[in-house]
Scaffold this motif. Sequence first.
Motif, PDB file in Angstrom:
ATOM      1  N   GLN A 150       0.819  -1.211   0.000  1.00  0.00           N
ATOM      2  CA  GLN A 150       0.000   0.000   0.000  1.00  0.00           C
ATOM      3  C   GLN A 150       0.855   1.264   0.000  1.00  0.00           C
ATOM      4  O   GLN A 150       0.597   2.197  -0.755  1.00  0.00           O
ATOM      5  CB  GLN A 150      -0.931   0.006   1.211  1.00  0.00           C
ATOM      6  N   SER A 151       1.899   1.306   0.851  1.00  0.00           N
ATOM      7  CA  SER A 151       2.653   2.555   0.987  1.00  0.00           C
ATOM      8  C   SER A 151       3.749   2.735  -0.057  1.00  0.00           C
ATOM      9  O   SER A 151       4.029   3.854  -0.451  1.00  0.00           O
ATOM     10  CB  SER A 151       3.233   2.679   2.399  1.00  0.00           C
ATOM     11  N   LEU A 152       4.368   1.647  -0.509  1.00  0.00           N
ATOM     12  CA  LEU A 152       5.511   1.776  -1.423  1.00  0.00           C
ATOM     13  C   LEU A 152       5.373   0.991  -2.721  1.00  0.00           C
ATOM     14  O   LEU A 152       6.205   1.128  -3.615  1.00  0.00           O
ATOM     15  CB  LEU A 152       6.804   1.327  -0.719  1.00  0.00           C
ATOM     16  N   GLY A 153       4.343   0.144  -2.823  1.00  0.00           N
ATOM     17  CA  GLY A 153       4.211  -0.774  -3.957  1.00  0.00           C
ATOM     18  C   GLY A 153       4.344  -0.126  -5.320  1.00  0.00           C
ATOM     19  O   GLY A 153       5.005  -0.668  -6.211  1.00  0.00           O
ATOM     20  N   ASP A 154       3.742   1.048  -5.509  1.00  0.00           N
ATOM     21  CA  ASP A 154       3.784   1.698  -6.826  1.00  0.00           C
ATOM     22  C   ASP A 154       5.150   2.296  -7.154  1.00  0.00           C
ATOM     23  O   ASP A 154       5.425   2.661  -8.287  1.00  0.00           O
ATOM     24  CB  ASP A 154       2.693   2.776  -6.924  1.00  0.00           C
ATOM     25  N   LYS A 155       6.046   2.382  -6.160  1.00  0.00           N
ATOM     26  CA  LYS A 155       7.380   2.944  -6.374  1.00  0.00           C
ATOM     27  C   LYS A 155       8.442   1.851  -6.607  1.00  0.00           C
ATOM     28  O   LYS A 155       9.580   2.146  -6.911  1.00  0.00           O
ATOM     29  CB  LYS A 155       7.790   3.795  -5.177  1.00  0.00           C
ATOM     30  N   LEU A 156       8.037   0.593  -6.429  1.00  0.00           N
ATOM     31  CA  LEU A 156       8.982  -0.526  -6.486  1.00  0.00           C
ATOM     32  C   LEU A 156       8.882  -1.274  -7.802  1.00  0.00           C
ATOM     33  O   LEU A 156       7.810  -1.375  -8.388  1.00  0.00           O
ATOM     34  CB  LEU A 156       8.706  -1.496  -5.328  1.00  0.00           C
ATOM     35  N   SER A 157      10.010  -1.831  -8.233  1.00  0.00           N
ATOM     36  CA  SER A 157      10.026  -2.652  -9.442  1.00  0.00           C
ATOM     37  C   SER A 157       9.547  -4.072  -9.166  1.00  0.00           C
ATOM     38  O   SER A 157       9.018  -4.728 -10.056  1.00  0.00           O
ATOM     39  CB  SER A 157      11.442  -2.708 -10.020  1.00  0.00           C
ATOM     40  N   ALA A 158       9.776  -4.569  -7.932  1.00  0.00           N
ATOM     41  CA  ALA A 158       9.394  -5.934  -7.577  1.00  0.00           C
ATOM     42  C   ALA A 158       9.456  -6.104  -6.067  1.00  0.00           C
ATOM     43  O   ALA A 158      10.167  -5.360  -5.386  1.00  0.00           O
ATOM     44  CB  ALA A 158      10.319  -6.947  -8.254  1.00  0.00           C
ATOM     45  N   ILE A 159       8.728  -7.099  -5.590  1.00  0.00           N
ATOM     46  CA  ILE A 159       8.778  -7.482  -4.175  1.00  0.00           C
ATOM     47  C   ILE A 159       9.117  -8.966  -4.118  1.00  0.00           C
ATOM     48  O   ILE A 159       8.428  -9.795  -4.706  1.00  0.00           O
ATOM     49  CB  ILE A 159       7.445  -7.209  -3.456  1.00  0.00           C
ATOM     50  N   MET A 160      10.190  -9.281  -3.410  1.00  0.00           N
ATOM     51  CA  MET A 160      10.603 -10.670  -3.233  1.00  0.00           C
ATOM     52  C   MET A 160       9.703 -11.316  -2.183  1.00  0.00           C
ATOM     53  O   MET A 160       9.576 -10.795  -1.077  1.00  0.00           O
ATOM     54  CB  MET A 160      12.067 -10.706  -2.787  1.00  0.00           C
ATOM     55  N   PRO A 161       9.048 -12.418  -2.523  1.00  0.00           N
ATOM     56  CA  PRO A 161       8.180 -13.072  -1.542  1.00  0.00           C
ATOM     57  C   PRO A 161       8.996 -13.784  -0.462  1.00  0.00           C
ATOM     58  O   PRO A 161      10.163 -14.094  -0.664  1.00  0.00           O
ATOM     59  CB  PRO A 161       7.391 -14.073  -2.381  1.00  0.00           C
ATOM     60  N   GLY A 162       8.337 -14.024   0.651  1.00  0.00           N
ATOM     61  CA  GLY A 162       8.963 -14.771   1.741  1.00  0.00           C
ATOM     62  C   GLY A 162       8.643 -14.143   3.077  1.00  0.00           C
ATOM     63  O   GLY A 162       8.283 -12.970   3.147  1.00  0.00           O
ATOM     64  N   PRO A 163       8.772 -14.927   4.141  1.00  0.00           N
ATOM     65  CA  PRO A 163       8.457 -14.434   5.481  1.00  0.00           C
ATOM     66  C   PRO A 163       9.607 -13.612   6.071  1.00  0.00           C
ATOM     67  O   PRO A 163      10.766 -13.788   5.688  1.00  0.00           O
ATOM     68  CB  PRO A 163       8.260 -15.717   6.282  1.00  0.00           C
ATOM     69  N   LEU A 164       9.258 -12.741   7.001  1.00  0.00           N
ATOM     70  CA  LEU A 164      10.282 -12.061   7.781  1.00  0.00           C
ATOM     71  C   LEU A 164      10.934 -13.078   8.706  1.00  0.00           C
ATOM     72  O   LEU A 164      10.320 -14.087   9.049  1.00  0.00           O
ATOM     73  CB  LEU A 164       9.672 -10.930   8.619  1.00  0.00           C
ATOM     74  N   GLY A 165      12.169 -12.787   9.126  1.00  0.00           N
ATOM     75  CA  GLY A 165      12.819 -13.630  10.133  1.00  0.00           C
ATOM     76  C   GLY A 165      12.198 -13.362  11.488  1.00  0.00           C
ATOM     77  O   GLY A 165      11.269 -12.570  11.613  1.00  0.00           O
ATOM     78  N   GLY A 166      12.715 -13.969  12.513  1.00  0.00           N
ATOM     79  CA  GLY A 166      12.106 -13.857  13.838  1.00  0.00           C
ATOM     80  C   GLY A 166      12.569 -12.678  14.671  1.00  0.00           C
ATOM     81  O   GLY A 166      12.111 -12.511  15.799  1.00  0.00           O
ATOM     82  N   ALA A 167      13.471 -11.843  14.168  1.00  0.00           N
ATOM     83  CA  ALA A 167      13.993 -10.728  14.970  1.00  0.00           C
ATOM     84  C   ALA A 167      12.919  -9.658  15.155  1.00  0.00           C
ATOM     85  O   ALA A 167      12.070  -9.456  14.298  1.00  0.00           O
ATOM     86  CB  ALA A 167      15.226 -10.141  14.313  1.00  0.00           C
ATOM     87  N   THR A 168      12.979  -8.962  16.278  1.00  0.00           N
ATOM     88  CA  THR A 168      11.986  -7.933  16.571  1.00  0.00           C
ATOM     89  C   THR A 168      12.500  -6.529  16.270  1.00  0.00           C
ATOM     90  O   THR A 168      11.729  -5.583  16.247  1.00  0.00           O
ATOM     91  CB  THR A 168      11.556  -7.994  18.055  1.00  0.00           C
ATOM     92  N   GLN A 169      13.799  -6.381  16.045  1.00  0.00           N
ATOM     93  CA  GLN A 169      14.409  -5.076  15.769  1.00  0.00           C
ATOM     94  C   GLN A 169      15.288  -5.186  14.525  1.00  0.00           C
ATOM     95  O   GLN A 169      15.856  -6.240  14.262  1.00  0.00           O
ATOM     96  CB  GLN A 169      15.325  -4.647  16.936  1.00  0.00           C
ATOM     97  N   PRO A 170      15.444  -4.079  13.770  1.00  0.00           N
ATOM     98  CA  PRO A 170      16.426  -4.082  12.681  1.00  0.00           C
ATOM     99  C   PRO A 170      17.818  -4.432  13.225  1.00  0.00           C
ATOM    100  O   PRO A 170      18.050  -4.352  14.429  1.00  0.00           O
ATOM    101  CB  PRO A 170      16.386  -2.640  12.164  1.00  0.00           C
ATOM    102  N   SER A 171      18.716  -4.802  12.341  1.00  0.00           N
ATOM    103  CA  SER A 171      20.037  -5.269  12.771  1.00  0.00           C
ATOM    104  C   SER A 171      20.759  -4.227  13.618  1.00  0.00           C
ATOM    105  O   SER A 171      20.647  -3.031  13.388  1.00  0.00           O
ATOM    106  CB  SER A 171      20.904  -5.631  11.561  1.00  0.00           C
ATOM    107  N   GLN A 172      21.475  -4.741  14.604  1.00  0.00           N
ATOM    108  CA  GLN A 172      22.366  -3.877  15.379  1.00  0.00           C
ATOM    109  C   GLN A 172      23.505  -3.463  14.433  1.00  0.00           C
ATOM    110  O   GLN A 172      23.936  -4.252  13.595  1.00  0.00           O
ATOM    111  CB  GLN A 172      22.926  -4.657  16.565  1.00  0.00           C
ATOM    112  N   ILE A 173      23.957  -2.225  14.559  1.00  0.00           N
ATOM    113  CA  ILE A 173      25.101  -1.760  13.772  1.00  0.00           C
ATOM    114  C   ILE A 173      26.221  -1.431  14.746  1.00  0.00           C
ATOM    115  O   ILE A 173      26.024  -0.662  15.687  1.00  0.00           O
ATOM    116  CB  ILE A 173      24.760  -0.516  12.920  1.00  0.00           C
TER     117      ILE A 173
END
Length: 184
Positions: A150-173
């Motif tokens: 809904q928010s970005l679909g029209d701006k993207l060339s493609a969306i790779m299917p698949g589930p998110l991993g189990g982490a609750t936060q973006p990666s630590q840097i």
Amino acid sequence: MAEQQLVLQALQQGGVIAYPTEAVYGLGCDPDNEAAVMALLAIKQRPVEKGLILIAANYSQLLPYVDDKAIPPEKRYQIFSSWPGHISWVLPASKTAPKWLTGQFDSIAVRVSAHPVVQQLCSAYGKPLVSTSANLSGQPAITDKAELEQSLGDKLSAIMPGPLGGATQPSQIRDALSGNIVRS
């Protein structure tokens, strides 16, 4: 897998894609295609000076962008034992790493992901991808595929299917040279 072929084709043609990561949907593109990176930054409304993360299937994919010889021997075990995994490391950038990736820095943030979809995508593409959370700069990261479409679909060339991993936060840097946590 027809969907993966469409995503790979989008990358080869300079498109911006979305894909599942360990915790959130990511936006990605070919790191060597300046126009693609600029398109990704425009979608995100993010300044180029901030730099970007590269995500890869293995460390060898990152070698063109990293000054491997500048990584102190005593830091190498901590870095490499955390991969594949959910920690991004800020490493010294190679002299040839594009400024559209490093921004205002002489370093580059990189991660070898353990997420099977990311592993598969980077392996099939044969190189790392730019990786930044799928959201407008300053907004919450997207964890729902319907919200992504809904928010970005029209701006993207493609969306790779698949589930998110189990982490609750973006990666630590973490900064590899100082050991400091840049983002927890």
